[in-house]
Design a protein around this motif. Structure first.
Motif, PDB file in Angstrom:
ATOM      1  N   MET A   8      24.274 -11.770  21.697  1.00 12.90           N
ATOM      2  CA  MET A   8      23.994 -11.280  23.048  1.00 12.90           C
ATOM      3  C   MET A   8      24.439 -12.297  24.080  1.00 12.90           C
ATOM      4  SD  MET A   8      23.057  -8.268  23.052  1.00 12.90           S
ATOM      5  CE  MET A   8      22.706  -8.122  24.799  1.00 12.90           C
ATOM      6  N   LEU A  47      15.602  -5.667  23.342  1.00 12.73           N
ATOM      7  CA  LEU A  47      15.626  -6.886  22.521  1.00 12.73           C
ATOM      8  C   LEU A  47      14.216  -7.427  22.296  1.00 12.73           C
ATOM      9  CD1 LEU A  47      18.680  -9.026  23.688  1.00 12.73           C
ATOM     10  CD2 LEU A  47      18.275  -8.012  21.450  1.00 12.73           C
ATOM     11  N   TRP A  59      12.508  -5.205  19.761  1.00  9.86           N
ATOM     12  CA  TRP A  59      13.118  -5.434  18.442  1.00  9.86           C
ATOM     13  C   TRP A  59      12.741  -6.824  17.898  1.00  9.86           C
ATOM     14  CZ3 TRP A  59      17.187  -8.950  17.149  1.00  9.86           C
ATOM     15  CH2 TRP A  59      17.674  -8.803  15.844  1.00  9.86           C
TER      16      TRP A  59
END
Lengths: 131, 351
Positions: free
Chosen positions: B49, B96, B99
């Motif tokens: 990322m 994110l 997760w």
């Protein structure tokens, strides 16, 4: 009589001088022993694996710098290994592997090195040219 | 390779023990169990990322400086700010976060109640290791080495005897602090046999950088062997007594033979070693320093820093301060070579 004795004294003295002189002579220096760089590199790895530096300061090994045994700085110039046997590559290889067998009563114990590794360690120690 | 030279010196298979801390991929990116796995996956996602966002920013910067006018106008428009400045980070970061938390939830999930428990206590600058039985009593003690069975979660109870330390085996889990007066629990699991290097990951003064330990994961057969050998060495204090019956079978493996080693034993007791070190089955019961009951079979000396052989053992006893400056063990430089050798010979027998 006295003259003859003097002569024989003189001859004996001359012989003695000659003998001393010869004994004092070093062998003519042979070609300098230059260890193989690969052997020396393997020797360094062996030194680190068995931890020689736990007792010896060894040039090129940053840590540890143990003091239980003598420093090995300038080792290739020393005359006798542990004050006992001539400092030759063969003797050194035998000594680092099984010191008590080479010098009875040695403080240094036998180390877990194979014969080849011992030769490599000797190569490393002789490759330390710090002159 | 080491077997044919073991006649010169009783040694361990420690030839490559320090590889446990090095190698490629580095241990921190080489998970050996589920708890390290999720950490590594998260780390890679974070990295990916980071690269993606940096790429977008650099591209936008390029367009803003050198791009054609109609793209510049788009980039400076209100739409771009709404999408690129609010919607994109909002959605991506929320996703994110969810997760990441889901992924790492397993790290803090409580371990099964019947999991094996080991208490590891940090000291300046070594690790005390106590294997606990089902009722929480100490089954056996060791130091600077943690042995585990493969494929089973193991609860490590982390404590400290002095300052804050941190327990970290990069292959097996994340880091966890060892805090005085507290007990933190960390679950580790190794899914393959091998040796994994561990370190103290919180600066704890002086030779902090020389405070490590080895984790050894055994397969089923290896674990049974290890456990049997160790529990058999849970010898009662009968080493020197003539005890009839089955106990002699237990003490039989306690090799205390040879004049050298026997005088080493006496020297160990008389030189003050026993005041700080415990050797199970003998009168040495000090608890200040590492337990030496199994020092002869340890992979390293000085808390994960030296290989274990007669030479390093003598060097450590004779002048540990030159090896690990500031450590709590004084240099025994008043001992003669013979005495050092004798003590080392006896300690080597403490398997």
């Amino acid at each position: 009589m006295t003259g003859g004795r003097h002569r024989s004294y003189r001859a004996a003295a001359a012989l003695l001088c000659l003998a001393l002189g010869l004994a004092g002579c070093k062998q003519p220096p042979g070609p300098r022993y230059i260890p193989d760089a690969e052997d020396a590199a393997r020797g360094r790895a062996a030194i680190e694996r068995v931890g020689c530096a736990a007792c010896h300061e060894i040039p090129g090994i940053d840590w540890p710098e143990g003091r239980t045994g003598p420093s090995l700085v300038g080792f290739d110039d020393i005359g006798l290994i542990a004050g006992a046997v001539p400092n030759t590559p063969e003797n050194l290889a035998r000594f680092v592997r099984n010191a008590p067998a080479v010098k009875p009563g040695s403080t240094m114990p036998a180390m877990p090195l194979t014969q080849e590794e011992a030769r490599d360690v000797a190569a490393y120690l002789y490759g330390l040219d710090d002159e | 390779m080491w077997r044919h030279i073991s006649m010169v010196s009783t040694m361990n298979d420690s030839s490559d023990v320090f590889d446990a801390w090095w190698g490629w991929p580095p241990p921190v990116l080489d998970p050996a169990g589920p708890y390290a796995d999720s950490v590594v996956v998260l780390a890679w996602a974070l990295f990916a990322m980071g690269v993606l966002v940096t790429g977008i920013v650099v591209a936008a910067l390029y367009v803003a400086i050198k791009g054609p006018p109609h793209l510049k106008a788009k980039l400076g428009g209100e739409r771009t700010v709404w999408i690129g400045g609010i919607a994109f980070p909002g959605v991506v970061l929320t996703g994110l976060l969810v997760w990441g938390l889901t992924l790492t939830a397993s790290i803090t999930a409580p371990a099964p109640a019947d999991a094996m428990r080991v208490r590891v206590t940090g000291h300046m600058w070594w690790f005390d290791v106590e294997y606990l039985d089902a009722s929480g009593d100490v089954l056996l003690r060791d130091a600077n080495e943690l042995h585990l069975p493969v494929g089973e979660p193991v609860v490590v109870e982390l404590e400290s005897g002095d300052v804050i330390h941190n327990f970290w085996v990069p292959n097996l889990s994340g880091k966890e602090d060892m805090i005085p007066g507290r007990r933190n629990e960390l679950v580790v699991q190794a899914d393959r046999a091998g040796r994994f290097g561990g370190v103290c990951a919180e600066y704890c003064g002086g030779p902090h950088a020389l405070m490590g330990f080895v984790t050894v994961a055994h397969d089923r057969a290896g674990w049974a062997d290890w456990m049997r050998n160790r529990t058999m060495s849970l010898r009662p204090a009968v080493a020197d007594q003539d005890v009839p019956g089955e106990l002699t079978a237990i003490t039989g493996r306690v090799a205390q033979t040879g004049n050298e080693a026997l005088s080493g034993r006496q020297l160990f007791m008389e030189s003050g070693c026993a005041a700080c070190h415990r050797v199970g089955g003998t009168e040495a019961n000090g608890l200040v320093g590492p337990d030496l009951t199994h020092v002869g079979s340890r992979l390293t000396l000085g808390a994960g820093i030296l290989p274990n052989n007669r030479g390093t053992l003598m060097g450590w006893i004779g002048d540990s301060q030159s090896i690990k400056p500031g450590n709590r063990m004084p240099s025994y430089d008043m001992l003669s070579a013979d005495q050092l050798n004798a003590i080392a010979a006896w300690l080597e027998q403490q398997k």
